[in-house]
Design a protein around this motif. Structure first.
Motif, mmCIF file in Angstrom:
data_model
loop_
_atom_site.group_PDB
_atom_site.id
_atom_site.type_symbol
_atom_site.label_atom_id
_atom_site.label_comp_id
_atom_site.label_asym_id
_atom_site.label_seq_id
_atom_site.Cartn_x
_atom_site.Cartn_y
_atom_site.Cartn_z
ATOM 1 N N ALA A 167 -10.200 40.386 -8.927
ATOM 2 C CA ALA A 167 -9.345 41.608 -8.231
ATOM 3 C C ALA A 167 -10.954 42.821 -6.677
ATOM 4 C CB ALA A 167 -8.503 42.460 -8.755
ATOM 5 N N LEU A 168 -11.548 42.952 -7.880
ATOM 6 C CA LEU A 168 -12.450 44.049 -7.149
ATOM 7 C C LEU A 168 -13.997 43.023 -5.595
ATOM 8 C CD1 LEU A 168 -13.597 45.887 -9.920
ATOM 9 C CD2 LEU A 168 -13.311 47.120 -7.628
ATOM 10 N N ALA A 169 -13.509 41.648 -6.493
ATOM 11 C CA ALA A 169 -14.231 40.391 -5.590
ATOM 12 C C ALA A 169 -13.452 40.371 -4.358
ATOM 13 C CB ALA A 169 -14.949 39.441 -6.548
ATOM 14 N N ASP A 191 -12.630 40.930 1.756
ATOM 15 C CA ASP A 191 -11.365 41.075 2.639
ATOM 16 C C ASP A 191 -11.854 42.365 3.736
ATOM 17 O OD1 ASP A 191 -9.024 41.808 3.447
ATOM 18 O OD2 ASP A 191 -8.082 41.690 1.507
ATOM 19 N N SER A 192 -12.108 41.850 4.855
ATOM 20 C CA SER A 192 -12.476 42.483 5.792
ATOM 21 C C SER A 192 -11.192 43.738 6.020
ATOM 22 C CB SER A 192 -12.047 41.938 6.722
ATOM 23 O OG SER A 192 -11.746 41.484 7.562
ATOM 24 N N LYS A 239 -17.778 48.999 -0.775
ATOM 25 C CA LYS A 239 -16.455 49.845 -0.203
ATOM 26 C C LYS A 239 -16.370 51.063 -1.268
ATOM 27 C CE LYS A 239 -15.294 45.689 1.738
ATOM 28 N NZ LYS A 239 -14.276 44.467 2.561
ATOM 29 N N PRO A 240 -16.305 52.243 -1.183
ATOM 30 C CA PRO A 240 -15.633 53.531 -1.952
ATOM 31 C C PRO A 240 -14.420 53.000 -2.714
ATOM 32 C CG PRO A 240 -15.788 53.468 0.552
ATOM 33 C CD PRO A 240 -15.691 52.484 0.386
ATOM 34 N N VAL A 241 -15.155 53.530 -4.312
ATOM 35 C CA VAL A 241 -13.910 53.070 -5.178
ATOM 36 C C VAL A 241 -13.944 54.579 -5.930
ATOM 37 C CG1 VAL A 241 -12.866 51.989 -7.402
ATOM 38 C CG2 VAL A 241 -14.794 50.459 -5.552
#
Length: 249
Positions: free
Chosen positions: A42-44, A49-50, A91-93
């Motif tokens: 899911a993280l990948a 995904d822009s 991207k921030p998590v």
């Protein structure tokens, strides 16, 4: 006739923020090999995904994550890969916790960029109580937390609360209403430029990724070795049988 397997990761999106929910409440979201693989996948997807500006990592049920699934633990290499993916994601998590966190679940929190928990949440490094060590989770955790406090909680396995977790650097903030705590954070991320977010995160995570590059192989080997010992077998058996291990005084 086959029965469809329930997904282990829930996914929703609102205004560019993808929420990934650990969704195995029957096992208290323990880190099984399947759950680790599903979360990594899911993280990948989010990385590519822009339309995703930031990721929120949360949970269903009363436990964010109970640590390793002792009946189906992930390979240490797979867990290291998951932690590194969170740290290096462009991207921030953001971690959103409204329940309890134990052992490997604390590694997930340490890998995230911003972490918030409800005041009633509790935390514990329980590895020493089952005969192993918090080896792999040290990669993101030790560079980001107070060393004296972590020494205490690593060595004793004792439970601590959300305000203490914030004091030692495990959490960014704690509050009775975790969504209110996170609202300005998510709004700020939505107003930030994607490339600027990625490069700023790269600055912030450089020291953590250095720890992965330097220590991951040794800590993975340590984890694998400890889990194969007689002491660990006794500790895990005692945990599953809900009794004290043989060494308890």
């Amino acid at each position: 006739m086959t029965t469809a397997t329930a997904p282990l990761i829930g996914r929703t999106r609102a205004r560019g923020v993808e929420t990934l929910s650990l969704d195995a409440p029957a096992t208290r979201n323990a880190l099984s090999s399947a759950l680790v693989g599903a979360l990594a996948g899911a993280l990948a997807d989010c990385a590519e995904d822009s339309g995703v500006r930031a990721v929120v990592l949360t949970h269903t049920g009363g436990t964010f994550c109970a640590g390793a699934d002792l009946r189906d633990p992930p390979h240490p290499d797979a867990f290291v890969g998951l932690l590194r993916r969170i740290v290096a994601l462009p991207k921030p998590v953001v971690a959103r916790v409204t329940g309890h966190v134990r052992a490997g679940g604390l590694g997930l929190l340490a890998a995230c960029d911003v972490t918030a928990a409800a005041t009633a949440s509790t935390f514990a490094f329980t590895e020493v109580r089952i005969g192993v060590a918090p080896a792999v989770i040290s990669l993101p955790l030790l560079p980001r937390t107070d060393p004296r406090a972590v020494a205490r909680y690593y060595l004793t396995g004792e439970r601590f609360d959300a305000p203490e977790a914030a004091r030692i650097g495990l959490l960014t903030a704690a509050g009775d209403d975790v969504d209110a705590v996170l609202a300005p954070v998510l709004e700020g991320l939505r107003r930030s430029a994607p490339q600027a977010l990625a490069e700023t995160k790269r600055l912030l995570t450089a020291r953590v990724l250095e720890a992965f590059d330097r220590d991951a192989a040794d800590l993975t080997a340590l984890s694998a070795r400890l889990f194969s010992t007689a002491e660990a077998r006794e500790g895990m058996t005692a945990f599953l049988e809900r009794r004290d291990p043989a060494w308890a005084l």
